[in-house]
Write a protein that holds these residues in place. Structure first.
Motif, PDB file in Angstrom:
ATOM      1  N   ALA A  44       0.829  -1.204   0.000  1.00 19.16           N
ATOM      2  CA  ALA A  44       0.000   0.000   0.000  1.00 19.16           C
ATOM      3  C   ALA A  44       0.864   1.255   0.000  1.00 19.16           C
ATOM      4  CB  ALA A  44      -0.922  -0.007   1.226  1.00 19.16           C
ATOM      5  N   ARG A  45       1.982   1.196   0.692  1.00 21.25           N
ATOM      6  CA  ARG A  45       2.864   2.362   0.746  1.00 21.25           C
ATOM      7  C   ARG A  45       3.478   2.645  -0.619  1.00 21.25           C
ATOM      8  NH1 ARG A  45       7.138   3.560   5.682  1.00 21.25           N
ATOM      9  NH2 ARG A  45       7.166   5.824   5.393  1.00 21.25           N
ATOM     10  N   ARG A  46       3.828   1.597  -1.349  1.00 19.96           N
ATOM     11  CA  ARG A  46       4.362   1.794  -2.695  1.00 19.96           C
ATOM     12  C   ARG A  46       3.375   2.555  -3.571  1.00 19.96           C
ATOM     13  NH1 ARG A  46       6.271  -3.571  -2.009  1.00 19.96           N
ATOM     14  NH2 ARG A  46       4.447  -4.414  -3.087  1.00 19.96           N
ATOM     15  N   GLN A  47       2.136   2.122  -3.547  1.00 19.81           N
ATOM     16  CA  GLN A  47       1.120   2.770  -4.380  1.00 19.81           C
ATOM     17  C   GLN A  47       0.904   4.226  -3.949  1.00 19.81           C
ATOM     18  OE1 GLN A  47      -0.225   1.360  -7.125  1.00 19.81           O
ATOM     19  NE2 GLN A  47       1.160  -0.346  -6.689  1.00 19.81           N
ATOM     20  N   ARG A  48       0.868   4.473  -2.652  1.00 16.08           N
ATOM     21  CA  ARG A  48       0.652   5.848  -2.175  1.00 16.08           C
ATOM     22  C   ARG A  48       1.824   6.744  -2.535  1.00 16.08           C
ATOM     23  NH1 ARG A  48       2.495   8.592   1.866  1.00 16.08           N
ATOM     24  NH2 ARG A  48       3.296   6.790   3.020  1.00 16.08           N
ATOM     25  N   MET A  49       3.043   6.239  -2.400  1.00 11.60           N
ATOM     26  CA  MET A  49       4.216   7.047  -2.719  1.00 11.60           C
ATOM     27  C   MET A  49       4.257   7.407  -4.201  1.00 11.60           C
ATOM     28  SD  MET A  49       6.895   5.088  -0.165  1.00 11.60           S
ATOM     29  CE  MET A  49       8.360   5.545  -1.027  1.00 11.60           C
ATOM     30  N   MET A  50       3.848   6.484  -5.044  1.00 11.75           N
ATOM     31  CA  MET A  50       3.791   6.786  -6.480  1.00 11.75           C
ATOM     32  C   MET A  50       2.818   7.926  -6.747  1.00 11.75           C
ATOM     33  SD  MET A  50       3.761   2.850  -7.882  1.00 11.75           S
ATOM     34  CE  MET A  50       3.155   3.307  -9.500  1.00 11.75           C
ATOM     35  N   ALA A  51       1.652   7.864  -6.099  1.00  8.64           N
ATOM     36  CA  ALA A  51       0.627   8.884  -6.339  1.00  8.64           C
ATOM     37  C   ALA A  51       0.972  10.212  -5.683  1.00  8.64           C
ATOM     38  CB  ALA A  51      -0.721   8.380  -5.820  1.00  8.64           C
ATOM     39  N   GLU A  52       1.513  10.156  -4.469  1.00  9.88           N
ATOM     40  CA  GLU A  52       1.737  11.379  -3.697  1.00  9.88           C
ATOM     41  C   GLU A  52       2.983  12.138  -4.133  1.00  9.88           C
ATOM     42  OE1 GLU A  52       2.292  12.608   1.041  1.00  9.88           O
ATOM     43  OE2 GLU A  52       1.286  10.736   0.488  1.00  9.88           O
TER      44      GLU A  52
END
Length: 465
Positions: free
Chosen positions: A286-294
């Motif tokens: 989940a952190r990977r996906q959030r970091m990509m978006a943020e």
């Protein structure tokens, strides 16, 4: 998996690795008559946290049992574990291998104490009881792993998750993560599983994969030759690259499980479970996906940065401090991780802070200092601490962006190196790079490399006068 506690599961003895043999023991973990175990509450919290990370059902009531067997590494002649009423049931872990993601089911997670460590010598054997009573969680998967490579990917994903949540250190070299692998073969299309073999002595991830690959070949040869597989336990000999029989495989009734009369059931209130759930860290995926978006970084960068929680925390602090996620990603991945690897260091043992790197990235971004100087400063800050701004001011390292000064350095450089100038005008484009480097050297690294490149090209084109 050894749980990350300072004391053992049922007594106050330390769990620190590397102590002299038989120095972290007491009458409780040695099972002396008249002693009583007292449950370490932290082991229950860590076991439940692991279950929550794997979407298990957390048991409101779990119980401890005695697993009876007679061997020198168990002083009490029984091991305290959980059998019919474990702390966690069900759950799953998503595993990606070969570009494909599959969901692997979890059967159960139970808590138990470790046994002593046996060391075998030529004429005698020694037993170190320091490990006896160290808290463990044992995770059992459904028989759904299909290949040795997938088993390896499962273990790596599990380790990452448990380390992220600070459940365990999962250091295989220290023995605080171990694996027993059950493997069976069946004809293609057959639903019923074949006879299983358990492989022990697997203390490296690569060892798990190698042992399973060997065992697949061994069992296939037996079955193809018309033979039968007998249920047994085998050990992996990493030096010889083979599995060897240890004993016939025991069933549950061989251990004569029965409830431990000295330990009460563990009863968890719903409020306690939810409080632990609220304290869970963000999962790596989940952190990977959030970091990509943020932060606007690519998937590869996010995967590298999110792989370890301290690195991910550091990167996010840098990105917030400098306001440039991509620059924070580049500096963290290429420079910080390189410095850590070269020095065998961690972020906890170096002097660099996220605030210092964010300041340096900002100074590069606004043109105060150029990239080569910034990299040199980072190496200093990594070892000595402090910030970049004071170093730049004290040593006159600010980037020179004055076009007249740069034009003068370029003119002097071209006059001093007529050979490369002639080479460039003869069609050797690489000569321009050499000349840019000489200009940077003449400016003691202070000139803006972008402006230097432009001015070198201009004067080489014949408009430098």
């Amino acid at each position: 998996v050894q749980l990350k506690t300072r004391s053992k599961m049922f007594c106050g003895c330390a769990t620190q690795a590397g102590a002299e043999p038989n120095t972290q023991i007491c009458p409780v973990c040695l099972g002396y008559p008249g002693t009583l175990p007292a449950l370490n509450r932290e082991t229950v919290r860590l076991g439940a946290m692991a279950g929550m990370l794997l979407d298990c059902e957390i048991a409101r009531v779990s119980k401890f049992d005695r697993k009876s067997y007679f061997y020198p590494d168990v002083a009490k002649n029984y091991q305290i574990t959980q059998y019919p009423f474990p702390i966690c049931l069900g759950g799953h872990l998503d595993v990606t291998e070969g570009g494909r993601t599959r969901r692997i089911g979890i059967t159960r997670i139970h808590l138990e104490e470790d046994v002593a460590k046996s060391t075998h010598h030529a004429n005698f054997s020694g037993v170190d009881f320091n490990r006896c009573g160290v808290p463990l969680m044992e995770l059992v998967t459904e028989p759904e792993l299909a290949t040795p490579a997938e088993a390896l990917a499962f273990l790596q994903a599990l380790r990452q998750l448990l380390v992220y949540a600070d459940v365990g250190e999962c250091n295989l070299e220290l023995g605080n993560m171990r694996c027993d692998a059950n493997i069976s073969l069946r004809p293609a299309g057959q639903k019923r599983l074949g006879t299983k073999i358990e492989i022990k002595n697997l203390n490296t991830f690569k060892g798990v994969q190698a042992a399973l690959e060997y065992e697949i070949g061994r069992q296939a040869a037996v079955l193809d030759g018309g033979g039968r597989i007998s249920q047994q336990t085998r050990r992996w000999d990493s030096d010889a690259g083979v599995t060897e029989p240890m004993r016939s495989k025991e069933d549950a009734h061989d251990y004569r499980y029965f409830p431990d009369p000295d330990l009460l059931p563990v009863v968890l209130a719903a409020e306690q479970i939810e409080a632990w759930r609220a304290a869970l860290p963000e999962r790596p995926a989940a952190r990977r996906q959030r970091m990509m978006a943020e932060y606007g970084i690519p998937e590869y960068d996010a995967g590298v940065l999110a792989a370890e929680r301290p690195v991910a925390d550091f990167f996010e602090a840098v990105a917030r401090g400098c306001g440039n996620g991509k620059a924070a990603s580049n500096w963290t991945m290429t420079e910080v991780l390189r410095l850590l690897a070269e020095g065998g260091r961690t972020l906890d043992t170096c002097a660099l802070t996220a605030a210092a790197l964010a300041e340096l990235i900002t100074l590069v971004g606004n043109g105060t200092v150029n990239q080569p100087t910034a990299k040199a400063l980072l190496a200093e800050i990594f070892e000595q601490g402090g910030g970049a701004a004071e170093r730049i001011a004290a040593r006159g390292l600010a980037q020179v962006g004055d076009r007249a000064a740069i034009a003068d350095w370029v003119r002097q450089t071209l006059e001093a190196h007529p050979g490369p100038v002639a080479d460039f005008r003869a069609g050797k484009q690489a000569a321009a790079g050499f000349l840019v480097g000489q200009v940077m050297k003449r400016s003691h690294g202070k000139a803006d490399p972008r402006l230097v490149g432009q001015e070198v090209a201009r004067q080489l084109a014949g408009s430098g006068d």
